[in-house]
Design a protein around this motif. Sequence first.
Motif, short mmCIF file in Angstrom:
data_model
loop_
_atom_site.label_atom_id
_atom_site.label_comp_id
_atom_site.label_asym_id
_atom_site.label_seq_id
_atom_site.Cartn_x
_atom_site.Cartn_y
_atom_site.Cartn_z
N GLN A 54 0.86 -1.22 0.03
CA GLN A 54 -0.11 0.09 0.00
C GLN A 54 0.67 1.34 -0.07
OE1 GLN A 54 -3.37 0.11 2.69
NE2 GLN A 54 -3.13 -2.23 2.86
N ILE A 55 2.03 1.27 0.81
CA ILE A 55 2.92 2.36 0.69
C ILE A 55 4.35 2.09 0.31
CG2 ILE A 55 1.43 3.66 2.39
CD1 ILE A 55 3.57 2.88 4.73
N ALA A 56 4.62 0.73 0.36
CA ALA A 56 5.93 0.34 -0.23
C ALA A 56 5.51 -0.73 -1.21
CB ALA A 56 6.84 -0.03 1.07
N PRO A 57 5.42 -0.35 -2.27
CA PRO A 57 4.72 -1.36 -3.52
C PRO A 57 5.81 -2.53 -3.60
CG PRO A 57 4.75 0.91 -4.52
CD PRO A 57 5.47 0.89 -3.01
N GLU A 58 6.93 -2.36 -3.36
CA GLU A 58 7.81 -3.46 -3.52
C GLU A 58 7.70 -4.70 -2.67
OE1 GLU A 58 9.74 0.49 -4.43
OE2 GLU A 58 8.66 -0.30 -2.91
N LEU A 59 7.08 -4.22 -1.44
CA LEU A 59 6.99 -5.49 -0.47
C LEU A 59 5.71 -6.35 -0.86
CD1 LEU A 59 7.64 -3.54 3.05
CD2 LEU A 59 8.90 -4.80 1.86
N ALA A 60 4.98 -5.98 -1.77
CA ALA A 60 3.86 -6.86 -2.18
C ALA A 60 4.43 -8.23 -2.98
CB ALA A 60 2.95 -6.09 -3.19
N ASP A 61 5.75 -8.10 -3.39
CA ASP A 61 6.49 -9.34 -4.07
C ASP A 61 7.08 -10.20 -3.02
OD1 ASP A 61 7.99 -11.16 -5.46
OD2 ASP A 61 7.48 -9.67 -7.11
N VAL A 62 6.39 -11.47 -2.73
CA VAL A 62 7.11 -12.35 -1.79
C VAL A 62 8.37 -12.58 -2.01
CG1 VAL A 62 6.59 -14.24 -3.11
CG2 VAL A 62 6.67 -14.39 -0.54
N ARG A 63 8.73 -12.30 -3.44
CA ARG A 63 10.65 -12.50 -3.59
C ARG A 63 11.05 -11.46 -2.78
NH1 ARG A 63 9.84 -13.27 -9.91
NH2 ARG A 63 8.40 -11.68 -9.30
N VAL A 64 10.62 -10.16 -2.82
CA VAL A 64 11.32 -9.22 -2.14
C VAL A 64 11.51 -9.43 -0.54
CG1 VAL A 64 11.19 -6.62 -1.55
CG2 VAL A 64 10.66 -7.24 -3.81
N ARG A 65 10.10 -9.56 0.07
CA ARG A 65 10.34 -10.21 1.43
C ARG A 65 11.33 -11.20 1.80
NH1 ARG A 65 4.77 -9.78 0.61
NH2 ARG A 65 4.45 -11.99 0.94
N GLN A 66 11.22 -12.31 0.87
CA GLN A 66 12.36 -13.35 1.15
C GLN A 66 13.76 -12.70 1.15
OE1 GLN A 66 10.89 -16.04 -1.90
NE2 GLN A 66 9.56 -17.20 -0.52
N ALA A 67 13.87 -11.97 -0.04
CA ALA A 67 15.29 -11.29 -0.18
C ALA A 67 15.76 -10.70 1.08
CB ALA A 67 15.30 -10.22 -1.31
N ILE A 68 14.70 -9.74 1.60
CA ILE A 68 15.34 -9.16 3.11
C ILE A 68 15.62 -9.93 3.97
CG2 ILE A 68 13.94 -7.68 4.74
CD1 ILE A 68 12.53 -6.23 2.83
N ASN A 69 14.91 -11.32 4.14
CA ASN A 69 15.12 -12.30 4.91
C ASN A 69 16.57 -12.79 4.89
OD1 ASN A 69 12.99 -13.76 6.94
ND2 ASN A 69 12.06 -12.49 5.45
N TYR A 70 16.86 -13.01 3.63
CA TYR A 70 18.22 -13.68 3.12
C TYR A 70 19.34 -12.42 3.65
CZ TYR A 70 16.78 -17.95 0.86
OH TYR A 70 16.16 -18.92 0.68
N ALA A 71 19.08 -11.24 3.71
CA ALA A 71 20.03 -10.23 3.62
C ALA A 71 20.71 -10.00 5.06
CB ALA A 71 19.26 -8.78 3.44
N PHE A 72 20.09 -10.52 6.14
CA PHE A 72 20.42 -10.32 7.63
C PHE A 72 21.38 -11.55 8.05
CE2 PHE A 72 16.34 -7.96 7.32
CZ PHE A 72 17.21 -6.41 7.87
N ASP A 73 22.64 -11.12 8.31
CA ASP A 73 23.51 -12.24 9.03
C ASP A 73 23.17 -12.40 10.56
OD1 ASP A 73 25.46 -13.71 10.14
OD2 ASP A 73 27.21 -12.47 8.99
N LYS A 74 22.17 -13.21 10.81
CA LYS A 74 21.34 -13.20 12.18
C LYS A 74 22.24 -13.75 13.07
CE LYS A 74 17.16 -14.96 9.70
NZ LYS A 74 17.72 -15.07 8.45
N GLN A 75 23.14 -14.62 12.89
CA GLN A 75 24.07 -15.18 13.71
C GLN A 75 25.15 -14.01 14.46
OE1 GLN A 75 23.78 -18.40 15.49
NE2 GLN A 75 25.37 -17.64 16.87
N ALA A 76 25.74 -13.16 13.27
CA ALA A 76 26.67 -12.17 13.75
C ALA A 76 26.05 -11.30 14.41
CB ALA A 76 27.39 -11.63 12.39
#
Length: 531
Positions: A307-329
């Motif tokens: 609605q305000i961030a059109p990119e987030l409507a695509d599940v691939r974008v949301r998945q990309a964001i998940n892959y971007a974080f080095d959680k353990q570090a």
Amino acid sequence: MLLPARPSAWQSTTIPGAAMPMTNKRRLSVLAAAAVAVLALSACTGQDGSSGGGDDQGPRTLKLGVSSELLSYDPVDLNGGGEGNLLWMPVYDRLLTITPDNGLEPGLATEWAFDDSFSVLTLELRDGVTFSDGAPFTAETVKANIENLKASSSTEAGIVAPIEEVVPVDENTVEFHLASYDPTLLYQLGLAAGVMASPEALGTEEIKLNPVGSGPYTLDDQGSVRGSELIYVKNDEHWNSDAYPYETLVFKTYQDITARLNAAKSGEVDGAPITSAAAAEAEAAGLTITNTPAGWLGLGLFDRAGQIAPELADVRVRQAINYAFDKQAILENVEQGYGYATSQTFAEGQPGYDPELDNRYEYDPEKARELLAEAGYPDGFDLTIPDLPHMAAYTPIIADQLKDVGINVTIKPVAPTDTLAEMFGGQNAAFAMEFGGTSIGQITALSTQSVWNIFKSTDEELSQLVSVAYKATEEDEQDKTYREVNRWVVDNAWFAPWYMKDSIFVTSSEVTVEPWVTNVTPLISSFAPAK
């Protein structure tokens, strides 16, 4: 239909795999700065609240350090999460009793059952219970307390809102006639919403400072020093008195985490909640550390329809964001490793937890870039995130790690007074969040009725999965249906969790304690003298 002893549970909220090691100096500096910020936030200035007076109280006294006192003991002012449980649970019984693993056992209600339509909840009540003012506990007491809570402006009033009518059947039986079924209701009856106080005290000014309950302890108002030390004395007439081994409880207030830790190190208190930043010092001093997952921390992706961030409507974008974080570090640098990296919002040991989902989005910035390109954003995109004051240590990490995969984050300043509006007003597509809680709490947060579903995201398949999970009452059935919801949420990347963050409680060698899973402090019934 008699329900099992371990039904669904709810959450409390807090408003402040194997990952590749970070080698980028800029990223390490951001994480180091975040660690310093977390330490600074936890070490708020304050005075050492010690007033002494505990040295001669004998081995049957339990002394605990806390960061603050309750502002009021009025049942409508209580809530079900955080450190405050330690202070009000000793004086108030609830209709049901919470166990450390978030199960339910009898409390003032000895049996409970929904009818087949889940529109009537019947409670069989404990006989022979009296309040500290001598008033008896009956079905009329339950009616008075629930109606008092419903009529209040308390945050807990919404929890009992589905109870359309409270009907005393006889002295020891009461029915809740429900306008709608709420799967969290039973669990809430084991927390603040299920608190029972003497009807004569409800609504009075006196109950704010002097609780009138039927709990295992009573507040010693004469011996207590407000703002410094609260003393509770055992109620030997309590129906479950044997479960509480201490004759006296003493709570000492230390706003400063350093003062609280020093009190534990010196033996001034037998235990206290601390932060991960103080854990190494506590361990070096010989204190016992009890830690348990209290909730997940990461990035909430709320604008799933764009609605305000059109990119987030695509599940691939949301998945990309998940892959971007080095959680353990992030976990190692900011929380000193207290917790575990995960891609799911369900805590280990709770219904619906799936160990395979912990590593669903392992740190992989190249995979993130590929997904963004597939979604039509090979050069990334811009995203604005609010700098929420209670999450200020984590927002720079989001900006730093997303920049590495091409997402340019603008951090918007937020005044403390605007925090809630920025979180729940629909102004921000995503923000850093910490969400504590049980499995059913994670599920109810998906509802379009939940404040945490900010943009009222919905999906037909998810709705069907949630509907089935809501009606699950047997343990195996809960675990299966909750897992299906959990997997859908992870696969569709509705959130970007980094890790389950531990709560940490330190104790002396004289005390043993069992942690309360998904809560910041143990239950008062979980403390016992070491053998």
